[in-house]
Scaffold this motif. Structure first.
Motif, short mmCIF file in Angstrom:
data_model
loop_
_atom_site.label_atom_id
_atom_site.label_comp_id
_atom_site.label_asym_id
_atom_site.label_seq_id
_atom_site.Cartn_x
_atom_site.Cartn_y
_atom_site.Cartn_z
N SER A 50 0.86 -1.18 0.00
CA SER A 50 0.00 0.00 0.00
C SER A 50 0.90 1.22 0.00
N PHE A 51 0.38 2.33 -0.55
CA PHE A 51 1.25 3.50 -0.72
C PHE A 51 0.43 4.75 -0.96
N ASN A 52 1.07 5.89 -0.74
CA ASN A 52 0.51 7.19 -1.10
C ASN A 52 1.26 7.83 -2.25
N VAL A 53 2.57 7.63 -2.29
CA VAL A 53 3.42 8.23 -3.32
C VAL A 53 4.41 7.19 -3.82
N ALA A 54 5.02 7.49 -4.98
CA ALA A 54 5.98 6.57 -5.58
C ALA A 54 7.41 7.08 -5.52
N SER A 55 7.59 8.30 -5.03
CA SER A 55 8.95 8.83 -4.89
C SER A 55 8.96 9.85 -3.77
N HIS A 185 4.64 5.72 3.57
CA HIS A 185 4.02 6.32 2.39
C HIS A 185 4.33 5.60 1.08
N MET A 186 5.43 4.85 1.05
CA MET A 186 5.82 4.19 -0.18
C MET A 186 5.87 2.67 -0.06
N GLY A 187 5.88 2.17 1.15
CA GLY A 187 5.97 0.73 1.34
C GLY A 187 7.36 0.18 1.07
N LEU A 188 8.38 1.06 1.09
CA LEU A 188 9.75 0.62 0.84
C LEU A 188 10.42 0.26 2.15
#
Length: 752
Positions: A50-55, A185-188
C-alpha cells in the motif's frame, strides 16, 4: 571577555542548494541523494503493497527538491482515540495509505475514529537543526508559563532526546524521519544504517557512548548529543520483493542529501523589512518564533524554538505523538517561508495573512494584535516574513515565475508558430495550467488535484502522471450487472480538512485510472469524425477479430478523449477536469454538458468564469504532441514493419489527417475495444461497457510510464503481455517473435 555568538558562516544558499561548507565527498553524496529523491519506484522495486506516493520528491517538490507540496499531496494521519483519551495509531504506523497494488482504495480501518490532514513539510537546513544541542532548545521551555506571558512551550521527546523534526517535534533522528515516511508512504523497506555509515554522515548519528539523560532542577530532561540514533529495527513487508528494498547506499545518500540542504538565504535587510521585523517583535511573534538558536557553528536563524505550543481548539487535530497532545504543534521554522505555501500543519491557509489569523491558543494574543494593525502595517509584517528566504523562488505552481514558452513543436510548446497575441495567451494558459488553486477559490469540497499540472506533469506540464496520481473509480456489480453509485463513479482522494471523502456504501468494485498525457489534444480534435468512424467494425464484418466502435454520446457527439472516449471536445475536457478533479464550479455555457454548477463549500458559485475556461482550452488545444525521437535509427524501419506484422496497427492506427491537412501521428483509432485479459473488467461510462477502453495514443510512450488504463504495467513489454480480448492474436504474435525482433519493436515504440 567572551564574544557574542554570530550567525553561523557558510550555511545559506538558494532553496535546494547544497550547504556551502560541504566537502567534495559530501557533495557527491548530496547529488546521489538528489537522484534517490527523484527516483520513481515501481512495484517490482518494492513499492507497496500500500502506498501514497511513488517517490520522495512527490511530497518534497515545491518550489524545488527538498521543499513542501501543494494540497494534492496532502495525506491523513489516523488513529483510535479511546474513552480514556489515549491514542492508538491505525493504518500503517498512523498513516492512511490511499492506494494498494491490487488497484482498490485501501479502506480506513474499522477502529479509526480520528483523522488528521497533513501537508508535506520542507526540510531545508535540517542538518543544522540536528546539530543544535538539547540544552539550547530547553532554555526556551516554560511548560508551566512561569513568567506569565501566556507562552508555555515544552519539548517533545524521542527515545530520551529532545525532538525537533515533524509537525509535533516527534522525531530527533533525520534517518528515522526518512525511514518512517519511506515505509509508511511508499511501502519501501530498509535496514537502519550501520554504525560505520552513521559515523560518516554529515551530522554523525552514532551515540558513541554519550551519557543518558540528566535532569535540571525544573524537571526538564536534557542530554548532550550529536544526533540521536534512528530506530534500530529493519522494516519489512509482504509484497514479494526481497527486503530491504532500499539499499544502505541509497538510504545513506538520501539522509546525506537532507542533512546537506542549505539554510534558505534571507534577503538583504531593507527599511521595509526592518519595519516589518520591528512589528514582528512588538507583536511578540518572536516568543515562539525565536529568531535564532545557537549551534556548534554559531547562531542558526531558523525563527523557531522547536518546542510544542498549544494552538487552541480550532487547530486541534486529535493526534497524539509522544508527549504532544492534539492541539500542540512545533513552532514552524520561518526561513524560506515565502515559498512554503499552503500554510499550517494541514495546509488550510492559502497565504501567510490567513495563517496568522488562524492562530489560537498561545498564539491568540499575537494574532489579535496583528489583526488590530492597519493594512499597511500588516503588509510590512508579511514583507518581513517573505524576506526570510525563498521569495525569488516562489511560484504559483511548480514552474518558475518567469518560465518561458517552450519552442514550437518541443515538449510543452505550441504545435504551430503563434503570433504575439496568441503567444501571450498560450503563456497565460501555461500559467493557469500550472497554478495551484486555493481553498478560498473553491477547490473541493472533494478533489483529486489542486491544479491541472498536479496530475499532468511528466515530463512537462501537460504530460502524464505517475501511479500515485491515479484516479479511483467506484462501481456496484449486482449479479454481473454494473450499477452506478448514487453520486457517480468518482471516488475522490481528498476531502475537507481531517476527513476522507466517503464512498457509496454499496460500492464493491474499484478501478484505478492512470493519468494520460494531454499533449496534442487539439490536433486530435481536428481529425474529421468521418475518418474515425470509417474504422468502426463493431460486428467484426471483416473477420479479423477487431471490433472497434465509436463512443457516441447521448447528444450525438463523438467521444474522443479519456480512457472511455467519453469526452467530445477539448473545451468539455477542461470543464470536466475543473469540476471532477479540482472540485470547482463553473459558469453555465449553453450547449456544454460537462462540469458542475454548484457545490456545498463556502465559496460562492460559480467559482470559475469563462475567461479561465477559454484560456485553458486555448492552451490545451495549442499544445504540440510529444516530439518523436530516434535512439536506434537502425531499428526504426524494422520495428515499424513488425508493428504492422503482429497486428498492433489495426487498433493503434499510425496517423490521421486533420481538417487543415496536417498529419496526426497519434497511433490510435480513438475507438472502443475489449482488450482486457483473463476476464478483467472495469467501470462502465455512458455507452462504454465495463470491458471496453479507448485505444490510447502511443505518441510520447517512452515518457508516460506506467502503462495501461490502471497503471498495471511498469514497462511497455509488460503492457503488451497484458493485452487480451481483441488484442489476443497480436499479443501471441508478439510473444512468438525472436528476442531481436522484440527488441526492434520495443525500440521503435520508444521513438514515438
Amino acid at each position: 571577555m567572551p564574544q557574542e555568538p554570530r550567525i553561523a558562516p557558510d550555511i545559506f544558499g538558494a532553496l535546494g542548494d547544497v550547504i556551502p561548507f560541504a566537502t567534495p565527498e559530501q557533495r557527491e553524496s548530496f547529488e546521489r541523494g538528489r537522484q534517490v529523491m527523484l527516483r520513481r519506484f515501481t512495484p517490482e522495486e518494492g513499492l507497496g503493497p500500500s502506498f501514497n506516493v511513488a517517490s520522495c520528491v512527490n511530497c518534497h517538490e515545491k518550489p524545488v527538491v527538498g521543499g513542501g507540496a501543494g494540497r494534492y499531496r496532502n495525506f491523513l494521519l489516523v488513529g483510535q482515540t479511546l474513552p480514556d483519551g489515549s491514542f492508538v495509531p491505525t493504518g500503517v504506523n498512523g498513516v492512511q495509505p490511499h492506494f494498494t497494488l491490487e488497484g482498490v482504495r485501501r479502506p480506513t480501518d474499522d477502529a479509526t475514529n480520528t483523522l488528521a490532514t497533513r501537508n508535506p513539510i520542507p526540510f531545508f537546513g535540517v542538518g543544522l537543526l540536528a546539530e543544535i544541542p538539547d540544552e539550547v532548545i530547553l532554555r526556551n521551555a516554560d511548560p508551566d508559563d512561569s513568567d506569565g506571558d501566556g507562552i508555555s512551550g515544552r519539548p517533545n521527546y524521542d527515545r530520551g532526546f529532545v525532538g525537533r523534526f515533524g509537525r509535533k517535534s516527534q522525531t530527533v533522528s533525520i534517518e528515522g524521519f526518512i525511514r518512517g515516511p519511506v515505509f509508511n508512504h511508499m511501502g519501501l523497506t530498509s535496514n537502519p544504517l550501520s554504525e560505520e555509515a552513521k559515523a560518516r554522515l554529515p551530522v554523525p548519528s552514532a551515540l558513541d557512548g554519550l551519557p543518558g539523560a540528566s535532569r535540571r532542577a525544573d524537571g526538564l530532561r536534557t542530554v548532550r548529543q550529536a544526533q540521536a540514533a534512528a530506530p534500530d529495527e529493519p522494516t519489512v513487508d509482504d509484497d514479494g520483493v526481497t527486503d530491504p528494498e532500499m539499499s544502505e547506499q541509497e538510504l545513506f545518500d538520501l539522509v546525506s542529501f537532507s542533512m546537506l540542504t542549505a539554510a534558505p538565504r534571507p534577503d538583504a535587510p531593507t527599511p521595509a523589512s526592518a519595519a516589518g521585523q520591528q512589528l514582528f517583535t512588538q507583536l511578540r511573534c518572536d516568543a515562539c518564533h525565536v529568531p535564532a538558536l545557537e549551534g556548534p557553528r554559531g547562531l542558526i536563524p531558523l525563527y523557531s524554538d522547536l518546542l510544542l505550543h498549544d494552538m487552541g481548539p480550532a487547530l486541534d487535530d486529535g493526534i497524539v505523538m509522544k508527549l504532544a497532545g492534539g492541539s500542540e504543534f512545533r513552532t514552524q521554522p520561518l526561513w524560506g517561508i515565502a515559498a512554503a505555501g499552503p500554510y499550517l500543519h494541514d495546509g488550510r491557509a492559502d497565504d501567510l495573512d490567513e495563517a496568522i489569523r488562524l492562530h489560537g491558543g498561545e498564539g491568540q494574543r499575537s494574532r489579535d494584535a496583528y489583526v488590530a494593525l492597519s493594512h499597511a502595517e500588516q503588509a510590512r509584517v508579511i514583507h518581513f516574513l517573505e524576506s526570510l528566504g525563498g521569495r525569488e523562488q516562489r511560484s504559483d505552481g511548480m514552474l518558475p515565475q518567469d518560465a518561458p514558452v517552450p519552442p514550437t513543436g518541443d515538449w510543452g510548446g505550441p504545435a504551430a508558430a503563434l503570433n504575439a497575441r496568441d503567444q501571450e495567451r498560450f503563456r497565460q494558459g501555461q500559467h493557469l495550467f500550472d497554478r495551484d488553486f486555493g481553498l478560498r477559490e473553491g477547490v473541493g469540497p472533494h478533489f483529486n488535484g489542486d491544479s491541472c499540472r498536479a496530475c499532468h506533469f511528466d515530463p512537462v506540464p501537460g504530460g502524464a502522471g505517475g501511479l500515485d496520481l491515479d484516479v479511483t473509480r467506484q462501481g456496484i456489480f449486482v449479479d454481473g450487472t454494473f450499477v452506478y453509485p448514487m453520486a457517480g463513479t468518482m471516488a475522490h482522494r481528498h476531502g475537507a480538512v481531517d476527513a476522507r471523502p466517503p464512498l457509496d456504501p454499496r460500492s464493491n468494485f474499484f478501478e484505478r485510472r492512470q493519468t494520460p498525457s494531454v499533449l496534442g489534444l487539439g490536433l486530435i480534435e481536428l481529425i474529421p469524425a468521418a475518418r474515425i468512424l470509417a474504422n468502426e467494425d463493431p460486428d467484426d464484418v471483416d473477420g479479423d477479430g477487431i471490433r472497434g466502435r465509436a463512443h457516441r454520446l447521448a447528444d450525438g457527439r463523438l467521444g474522443r478523449f479519456g480512457w472511455k472516449a467519453n469526452v467530445p471536445t477539448v473545451h468539455e475536457f477542461v470543464r470536466d477536469a475543473l469540476s471532477n478533479e479540482l472540485g470547482l464550479t463553473l459558469v453555465d455555457e449553453p450547449g456544454r454538458t460537462f462540469g458542475t454548477a454548484r457545490d456545498d463549500d463556502d465559496v460562492a458559485d460559480p467559482e470559475v468564469g469563462l475567461p479561465t475556461i477559454e484560456t485553458l482550452t486555448f492552451y490545451l488545444a495549442s499544445l504540440a504532441p510529444p516530439p518523436r525521437t530516434s535512439a536506434r535509427p537502425d531499428l526504426d524501419d524494422a520495428g515499424l514493419a513488425l508493428f504492422h506484422d503482429v497486428g498492433c496497427a489495426k487498433c493503434h492506427v499510425p496517423a490521421f489527417p486533420t481538417t487543415d491537412g496536417r498529419d496526426v501521428r497519434l497511433f490510435s483509432d480513438l475507438l472502443l475495444h475489449d482488450v482486457m485479459r483473463d476476464g478483467r473488467r472495469g467501470v462502465e461510462d455512458g455507452e462504454a461497457k465495463v470491458n471496453e477502453l479507448r485505444t490510447p495514443p502511443l505518441w510520447g510512450l517512452a515518457q508516460t510510464a506506467p502503462y495501461l488504463h490502471d497503471g498495471a504495467a511498469s514497462t511497455v513489454a509488460s503492457a503488451i503481455t497484458l493485452h487480451g480480448g481483441e488484442a489476443e492474436s497480436s499479443r501471441r504474435a508478439y510473444e512468438a517473435l525472436s528476442a531481436p525482433e522484440r527488441d526492434a519493436l520495443l525500440a521503435f515504440l520508444q521513438t514515438l
